[in-house]
Design a protein around this motif. Structure first.
Motif, PDB file in Angstrom:
ATOM      1  N   ASP A   1      27.801  84.893 -35.702  1.00 54.85           N
ATOM      2  CA  ASP A   1      28.032  84.779 -37.032  1.00 54.85           C
ATOM      3  C   ASP A   1      26.773  83.846 -37.554  1.00 54.85           C
ATOM      4  N   GLN A   2      25.994  84.418 -38.627  1.00 52.38           N
ATOM      5  CA  GLN A   2      24.896  83.628 -38.951  1.00 52.38           C
ATOM      6  C   GLN A   2      25.185  82.908 -40.276  1.00 52.38           C
ATOM      7  N   ARG A   3      26.161  82.787 -40.733  1.00 55.56           N
ATOM      8  CA  ARG A   3      26.607  82.136 -41.990  1.00 55.56           C
ATOM      9  C   ARG A   3      26.280  80.564 -41.891  1.00 55.56           C
ATOM     10  N   PRO A   4      26.239  79.890 -40.619  1.00 53.48           N
ATOM     11  CA  PRO A   4      25.703  78.684 -40.908  1.00 53.48           C
ATOM     12  C   PRO A   4      24.361  78.440 -41.238  1.00 53.48           C
ATOM     13  N   VAL A   5      23.447  79.625 -40.860  1.00 51.16           N
ATOM     14  CA  VAL A   5      21.971  79.411 -41.000  1.00 51.16           C
ATOM     15  C   VAL A   5      21.885  79.778 -42.460  1.00 51.16           C
ATOM     16  N   VAL A   6      22.713  80.755 -43.313  1.00 53.21           N
ATOM     17  CA  VAL A   6      22.783  80.829 -44.700  1.00 53.21           C
ATOM     18  C   VAL A   6      23.044  79.503 -45.494  1.00 53.21           C
ATOM     19  N   ALA A   7      24.158  78.883 -44.821  1.00 55.94           N
ATOM     20  CA  ALA A   7      24.309  77.646 -45.573  1.00 55.94           C
ATOM     21  C   ALA A   7      23.254  76.654 -45.666  1.00 55.94           C
ATOM     22  N   MET A   8      22.422  76.613 -44.256  1.00 58.17           N
ATOM     23  CA  MET A   8      21.326  75.810 -44.382  1.00 58.17           C
ATOM     24  C   MET A   8      20.265  75.984 -45.442  1.00 58.17           C
ATOM     25  N   PHE A   9      19.783  77.337 -45.531  1.00 63.01           N
ATOM     26  CA  PHE A   9      18.668  77.468 -46.612  1.00 63.01           C
ATOM     27  C   PHE A   9      19.305  77.500 -47.929  1.00 63.01           C
ATOM     28  N   ALA A  10      20.671  77.667 -47.933  1.00 62.98           N
ATOM     29  CA  ALA A  10      21.219  77.553 -49.465  1.00 62.98           C
ATOM     30  C   ALA A  10      21.011  76.010 -50.038  1.00 62.98           C
ATOM     31  N   VAL A  11      21.279  75.151 -49.115  1.00 59.07           N
ATOM     32  CA  VAL A  11      21.065  73.708 -49.330  1.00 59.07           C
ATOM     33  C   VAL A  11      19.540  73.555 -49.751  1.00 59.07           C
ATOM     34  N   PHE A  12      18.601  73.993 -49.166  1.00 63.67           N
ATOM     35  CA  PHE A  12      17.120  74.033 -49.444  1.00 63.67           C
ATOM     36  C   PHE A  12      17.040  74.636 -50.869  1.00 63.67           C
ATOM     37  N   TYR A  13      17.416  75.664 -50.947  1.00 63.01           N
ATOM     38  CA  TYR A  13      17.266  76.222 -52.419  1.00 63.01           C
ATOM     39  C   TYR A  13      17.759  75.668 -53.676  1.00 63.01           C
ATOM     40  N   ILE A  14      18.908  75.351 -53.495  1.00 61.75           N
ATOM     41  CA  ILE A  14      19.678  74.491 -54.340  1.00 61.75           C
ATOM     42  C   ILE A  14      18.811  73.060 -54.804  1.00 61.75           C
ATOM     43  N   ILE A  15      18.476  72.421 -53.658  1.00 66.66           N
ATOM     44  CA  ILE A  15      17.874  71.063 -53.980  1.00 66.66           C
ATOM     45  C   ILE A  15      16.477  71.174 -54.484  1.00 66.66           C
ATOM     46  N   GLY A  16      15.758  72.259 -53.888  1.00 66.28           N
ATOM     47  CA  GLY A  16      14.408  72.303 -54.316  1.00 66.28           C
ATOM     48  C   GLY A  16      14.445  72.865 -55.763  1.00 66.28           C
ATOM     49  N   PHE A  17      14.909  73.944 -56.192  1.00 62.70           N
ATOM     50  CA  PHE A  17      15.315  74.515 -57.654  1.00 62.70           C
ATOM     51  C   PHE A  17      15.630  73.368 -58.428  1.00 62.70           C
ATOM     52  N   ALA A  18      16.630  72.670 -58.248  1.00 64.63           N
ATOM     53  CA  ALA A  18      17.203  71.501 -59.019  1.00 64.63           C
ATOM     54  C   ALA A  18      16.040  70.502 -59.560  1.00 64.63           C
ATOM     55  N   GLY A  19      15.163  70.098 -58.296  1.00 60.49           N
ATOM     56  CA  GLY A  19      14.328  69.185 -58.693  1.00 60.49           C
ATOM     57  C   GLY A  19      13.133  69.885 -59.492  1.00 60.49           C
ATOM     58  N   LEU A  20      12.675  71.103 -59.073  1.00 58.77           N
ATOM     59  CA  LEU A  20      11.759  72.001 -60.110  1.00 58.77           C
ATOM     60  C   LEU A  20      12.071  72.237 -61.590  1.00 58.77           C
ATOM     61  N   ILE A  21      13.376  72.660 -61.730  1.00 57.59           N
ATOM     62  CA  ILE A  21      14.076  72.597 -63.092  1.00 57.59           C
ATOM     63  C   ILE A  21      14.004  71.369 -64.047  1.00 57.59           C
ATOM     64  N   MET A  22      14.359  70.394 -63.439  1.00 53.22           N
ATOM     65  CA  MET A  22      14.550  69.211 -63.791  1.00 53.22           C
ATOM     66  C   MET A  22      13.127  68.485 -64.195  1.00 53.22           C
ATOM     67  N   GLY A  23      12.026  69.176 -63.721  1.00 51.80           N
ATOM     68  CA  GLY A  23      10.754  68.556 -63.930  1.00 51.80           C
ATOM     69  C   GLY A  23      10.332  67.303 -63.309  1.00 51.80           C
ATOM     70  N   TRP A  24      10.996  66.948 -62.218  1.00 55.40           N
ATOM     71  CA  TRP A  24      10.950  65.627 -61.403  1.00 55.40           C
ATOM     72  C   TRP A  24       9.545  65.921 -60.759  1.00 55.40           C
ATOM     73  N   THR A  25       8.273  65.882 -61.493  1.00 52.45           N
ATOM     74  CA  THR A  25       6.894  66.178 -60.609  1.00 52.45           C
ATOM     75  C   THR A  25       6.575  65.160 -59.655  1.00 52.45           C
ATOM     76  N   ASP A  26       6.947  63.933 -60.000  1.00 55.29           N
ATOM     77  CA  ASP A  26       6.697  62.996 -58.878  1.00 55.29           C
ATOM     78  C   ASP A  26       7.001  63.232 -57.531  1.00 55.29           C
ATOM     79  N   TYR A  27       7.992  64.227 -57.384  1.00 59.51           N
ATOM     80  CA  TYR A  27       8.377  64.396 -56.250  1.00 59.51           C
ATOM     81  C   TYR A  27       8.282  65.810 -55.642  1.00 59.51           C
ATOM     82  N   SER A  28       7.312  66.463 -56.349  1.00 61.17           N
ATOM     83  CA  SER A  28       7.009  67.897 -56.411  1.00 61.17           C
ATOM     84  C   SER A  28       6.852  68.561 -54.949  1.00 61.17           C
TER      85      SER A  28
END
Length: 405
Positions: free
Chosen positions: A284-311
């Protein structure tokens, strides 16, 4: 027991013929994404030089995806008629012509060349035929050769994204920046030329039971996998087209924006190796999906919020998520299929319609930006696309076959 387990002990004999074939595969792989990732950092220069809108500019990335959706279903038929080797050679010739036309500086030729690039590069031919070629020529080393061409593909994509803008500042402008990739295409043509003398064909002879199966699109899970593939690809190609521009609006120079996008591409490479290993050890690969889901959420949150110091953090996370999700989609074709025939059907169906979905992304993003004159409004699209992609991937990651009733 899988075929790879049966033949794991077989070792590859590195003869001169083998080295030449592998070198040809590497050079073809180098052309798979570099003509696309080189566009994003210079899309503003193209738009201003040719006096086109953001919507029209978005088509520069979208057209190759449309070409894939249209051409990919007939690629296997072409390869069976003229052989895989000659089909790939033909695709490299088309690519050379496409890159030359796209770099002419004429609007009409820009789009004609872009269409030919979509047909010639891996999106249409290589993306379909290279995996088949590897299975045909290296049945005992599929993992090794897949890793080799994946690294070549992602490395060239990263380099193209990073050097595209600096090259455009030279005397030849954006035309030279996009045209320089003709060197790789020409090299691939000459290195691959000896392979055209081979006449090996992959024989496909499905059994009666396989012929009696329903068409793959009649199975709900096939649609889920297609959606996962499509929206994952939409994320990649939309970010390729517009993230550098977004960074520039947030205060970065063009060179800095290109560097950030290059880092994002490099960050994909480790995950393209790690993800298949993790996925292959789990039913069951759902743990792998959960892993990159967290990466996507954090990454896009920082990008959309414009926190360029941590780009750097945001692009590394997005790159890792992109590499993991792409590899997971590729794994679904095998993990959710009972045999190679079913896998081929699933791959063709999911990639053809999936890239058609992906083609909407860059144009839609540019349209939203033009209407609202803001990347903030356009970024809302990312929220929905990521949510759909992750939901579909999570459903597809459960252990079962597409053809389960």
């Amino acid at each position: 027991m899988s075929p790879t387990e049966n033949v794991a002990s077989k070792k590859l004999k590195w003869t001169s013929t083998t080295w030449l074939l592998v070198l040809g595969i590497v050079f073809i792989a180098l052309t798979l994404r570099s003509p696309l990732t080189s566009v994003g950092p210079v899309i503003e220069d193209i738009r201003n030089s040719l006096h086109i809108s953001n919507v029209v500019a978005g088509f520069i990335t979208t057209i190759p995806l449309l070409a894939f959706a249209i051409v990919s279903p007939i690629v296997p038929k072409i390869s069976r008629r003229i052989t895989v080797e000659r089909s790939l050679f033909l695709s490299m010739i088309i690519l050379v012509v496409g890159v030359a036309l796209r770099s002419s500086g004429v609007t009409s030729l820009l789009f004609i060349g872009t269409t030919l690039i979509g047909i010639g590069i891996g999106i249409a031919f290589g993306n379909v035929l290279l995996p088949d070629l590897i299975k045909l020529k290296f049945p005992f080393q599929v993992g090794l050769l897949t890793a080799i061409y994946t690294v070549a593909m992602n490395s060239s994509a990263s380099i193209a994204a990073g050097v595209s803008y600096p090259l455009s500042t030279l005397s030849f402008g954006w035309q030279g920046s996009l045209g320089v990739w003709i060197i790789l295409a020409i090299a691939a043509v000459f290195i691959w030329l000896p392979q055209t003398r081979h006449i090996s064909k992959e024989e496909i002879a499905p059994t009666t039971a396989q012929k009696e199966k329903k068409q793959i699109w009649r199975y709900p899970l096939a649609w889920v996998i297609m959606i996962s593939m499509g929206f994952q690809s939409m994320i990649f190609y939309t970010t390729a087209a517009w993230v550098p521009e977004m960074f520039k609006e947030q205060g970065m120079t063009a060179a800095q924006a290109g560097l950030m996008f290059s880092i994002m591409q490099v960050s994909q490479i480790p995950m393209t190796f790690i993800t298949p290993i993790l996925a292959g050890r789990l039913k069951d690969q759902r743990p792998v999906v959960a892993m990159f889901a967290v990466f996507y959420i954090i990454g896009f949150a920082g990008l959309i919020m414009g926190w360029t110091d941590y780009s750097v953090i945001w692009v590394i996370l997005l790159g890792a998520a992109g590499g993991a999700s792409f590899s997971m989609c590729m794994m679904f074709f095998s993990l959710r299929s009972r045999d190679s025939f079913e896998a081929a059907d699933l791959s063709g169906f999911a990639q053809s319609l999936g890239y058609l979905i992906a083609a909407v992304g860059p144009v839609l993003y540019g349209f939203i930006h033009d209407v609202y004159h803001s990347y903030d409004a356009a970024n809302i699209m990312y929220i929905f696309v990521v949510a759909i992609s992750l939901t579909a991937s999570f459903i597809a990651a459960k252990d079962r076959y597409v053809t389960n009733d």
